[in-house]
Design a protein around this motif. Structure first.
Motif, PDB file in Angstrom:
ATOM      1  N   ALA A 154      47.583   3.835  28.981  1.00  0.00           N
ATOM      2  CA  ALA A 154      46.654   2.814  29.369  1.00  0.00           C
ATOM      3  C   ALA A 154      46.536   1.699  28.053  1.00  0.00           C
ATOM      4  O   ALA A 154      46.323   0.472  28.231  1.00  0.00           O
ATOM      5  N   SER A 155      46.308   2.351  26.975  1.00  0.00           N
ATOM      6  CA  SER A 155      46.402   1.621  25.526  1.00  0.00           C
ATOM      7  C   SER A 155      47.697   0.912  25.281  1.00  0.00           C
ATOM      8  O   SER A 155      47.623   0.495  24.001  1.00  0.00           O
ATOM      9  N   ARG A 156      48.682   1.572  25.725  1.00  0.00           N
ATOM     10  CA  ARG A 156      50.261   1.130  25.477  1.00  0.00           C
ATOM     11  C   ARG A 156      50.370   1.657  24.054  1.00  0.00           C
ATOM     12  O   ARG A 156      50.984   1.131  23.242  1.00  0.00           O
ATOM     13  N   ASP A 157      50.065   2.907  23.851  1.00  0.00           N
ATOM     14  CA  ASP A 157      50.351   3.515  22.701  1.00  0.00           C
ATOM     15  C   ASP A 157      51.690   4.094  22.513  1.00  0.00           C
ATOM     16  O   ASP A 157      52.259   5.126  23.452  1.00  0.00           O
TER      17      ASP A 157
ATOM     18  N   GLU B  43      66.329   7.762  27.686  1.00  0.00           N
ATOM     19  CA  GLU B  43      66.324   6.824  29.031  1.00  0.00           C
ATOM     20  C   GLU B  43      64.888   6.588  29.142  1.00  0.00           C
ATOM     21  O   GLU B  43      64.528   5.632  29.530  1.00  0.00           O
ATOM     22  N   TRP B  44      64.083   7.566  29.366  1.00  0.00           N
ATOM     23  CA  TRP B  44      62.732   7.527  29.664  1.00  0.00           C
ATOM     24  C   TRP B  44      61.793   6.893  28.365  1.00  0.00           C
ATOM     25  O   TRP B  44      60.911   6.243  28.802  1.00  0.00           O
ATOM     26  N   ILE B  45      62.329   7.150  27.391  1.00  0.00           N
ATOM     27  CA  ILE B  45      61.510   6.462  26.156  1.00  0.00           C
ATOM     28  C   ILE B  45      61.887   4.901  26.274  1.00  0.00           C
ATOM     29  O   ILE B  45      61.098   4.216  26.115  1.00  0.00           O
TER      30      ILE B  45
ATOM     31  N   THR C 117      59.755   3.562  29.072  1.00  0.00           N
ATOM     32  CA  THR C 117      58.247   3.433  28.768  1.00  0.00           C
ATOM     33  C   THR C 117      58.153   2.339  27.890  1.00  0.00           C
ATOM     34  O   THR C 117      57.232   1.676  27.986  1.00  0.00           O
ATOM     35  N   ARG C 118      59.121   2.142  26.874  1.00  0.00           N
ATOM     36  CA  ARG C 118      58.804   1.011  25.840  1.00  0.00           C
ATOM     37  C   ARG C 118      59.028  -0.528  26.561  1.00  0.00           C
ATOM     38  O   ARG C 118      58.494  -1.298  26.121  1.00  0.00           O
TER      39      ARG C 118
ATOM     40  N   ASP D 219      65.609  -6.836  37.484  1.00  0.00           N
ATOM     41  CA  ASP D 219      66.118  -5.976  36.206  1.00  0.00           C
ATOM     42  C   ASP D 219      65.204  -6.557  35.196  1.00  0.00           C
ATOM     43  O   ASP D 219      64.757  -7.760  34.884  1.00  0.00           O
ATOM     44  N   GLY D 220      65.221  -5.307  34.353  1.00  0.00           N
ATOM     45  CA  GLY D 220      64.172  -5.298  33.212  1.00  0.00           C
ATOM     46  C   GLY D 220      62.833  -5.339  33.373  1.00  0.00           C
ATOM     47  O   GLY D 220      62.026  -5.350  32.412  1.00  0.00           O
ATOM     48  N   GLU D 221      62.364  -4.779  34.495  1.00  0.00           N
ATOM     49  CA  GLU D 221      60.830  -4.767  34.818  1.00  0.00           C
ATOM     50  C   GLU D 221      60.543  -3.262  35.206  1.00  0.00           C
ATOM     51  O   GLU D 221      61.466  -2.550  35.863  1.00  0.00           O
ATOM     52  N   VAL D 222      59.256  -2.994  35.103  1.00  0.00           N
ATOM     53  CA  VAL D 222      58.613  -1.791  35.478  1.00  0.00           C
ATOM     54  C   VAL D 222      57.656  -2.128  36.696  1.00  0.00           C
ATOM     55  O   VAL D 222      57.843  -1.383  37.735  1.00  0.00           O
TER      56      VAL D 222
END
Length: 338
Positions: free
Chosen positions: A10-13, A40-42, A45-46, A124-127
């Motif tokens: 939530a805090s984008r840490d 890939e998951w990192i 996430t970023r 593309d490029g979106e979560v």
């Protein structure tokens, strides 16, 4: 463990990325592929943190933790995600998250993350599908502007038609109180719209006009009890003017009904017919009266005699007819005076 994950997400840490196991698998909420590597998951996430940089709010709906073994814990959660954006469409959807924690050495790592969110397809490029939402919002705004412009044009045309016509256009509620009246009424009767709106329609009629309206309403009610619903009704009545004078109007009244056929109001048109009524009276006078003396002529005599005969036959009462020859009186009015 789960609380720490939610807080960091939530805090984008970015420290959250250190909690992923080397033996990781998972899938994203709006993706259609399986992630099989920690790197890939990192990256995903970023990418998520870069797309939405501000803190998000997690509204938890339900949570369940299961100890599969001494070294494996599964958490299942249902929640709303509130993004720091003006559009809150996504927050209405329910996100479903499954995290699998495994003890590795002295700590716990996330070996699996599966989140399911019924969002629109991402680009593309979106979560999160923010681009598609912006495009959708732009399309909706364009549609709203187009519909608003069309509505304004329609209202302008309606206003022009109602304000320029010589007939009075009006609306009334079910209690016969005026809800709208066009400017033609002020030109004809002298009352401004604010002096009429909210007033009962009976205030503009004389006793004969009020009786005519009540009779028509009663006739409609009786007819509709055993027959189809009636539409437009027309009647003539004298209308009160602001200066105290009276004018004749022909009123066409249409009922407004709800889905069950119950009358919830009326709308119609009133046309000024004072001149027509005067001409009709003149025609009536010329048809049944002598133009020189103003006395009844033969046509009126026959009409009244016919009525009297029918009345006598119906009531069994007798009538008498007196005949006076006025030919010499008309020829010599001085003798008449003598």
């Amino acid at each position: 463990m789960f609380e720490n994950y939610i807080e960091m997400y939530a805090s984008r840490d970015d420290r959250l990325t250190t909690h992923f196991s080397e033996n990781f698998s998972g899938y994203t909420g709006s993706g259609n592929f399986l992630v099989r590597s920690r790197e890939e998951w990192i990256r995903i996430t970023r990418q998520d943190f870069a797309q939405v940089t501000g803190r998000i709010r997690i509204e938890m709906l339900d949570l369940e933790l299961q100890d599969i073994s001494d070294d494996v814990v599964v958490s299942t959660a249902f929640f709303h995600i509130h993004l720091p954006t003006e559009n809150q469409v996504l927050s209405s959807e329910v996100a479903r998250l499954v995290l699998i924690f495994r003890r590795e050495g002295e700590g716990w790592k996330i070996v699996h993350s599966g989140i399911s969110i019924p969002y629109h397809p991402t680009q593309d490029g979106e979560v999160y599908p923010l681009k598609s939402l912006r495009e959708q919002n732009a399309a909706l705004m364009a549609l709203v502007e187009e519909r608003t412009r069309a509505l304004n044009e329609s209202e302008s045309l309606y206003r022009q038609l109602t304000e320029d016509t010589q007939d009075v256009i009006w609306k009334a509620d079910a209690n016969l109180c005026i809800a709208y009246i066009s400017p033609a009424d002020e030109r004809l009767r002298g009352f401004k719209a604010e002096e009429v709106i909210g007033r009962h329609v009976f205030e503009m009629f004389n006793d004969e006009g009020i009786a005519a309206v009540k009779a028509l309403m009663q006739q409609r009610a009786v007819a509709e009890q055993s027959g189809p619903l009636l539409g437009c009704l027309t009647f003539e009545a004298e209308h009160r003017c602001k200066d105290g004078s009276w004018l004749w109007g022909e009123v066409q009244s249409n009922p407004v009904r709800d889905a069950h056929g119950v009358i919830i109001g009326y709308h119609g048109i009133t046309r000024e017919i004072t001149q027509r009524k005067r001409l009709e009276e003149q025609v009536q006078q010329l048809a049944f009266h002598d133009p020189l003396t103003g006395l009844a002529n033969r046509r009126l005599l026959l009409d009244r005699l016919t009525q009297n005969i029918f009345s006598t036959q119906r009531t069994r009462r007798y009538s008498a007819l007196a005949f006076l020859d006025l030919d010499h009186v008309l020829c010599n009015p001085i003798q008449c005076c003598v």
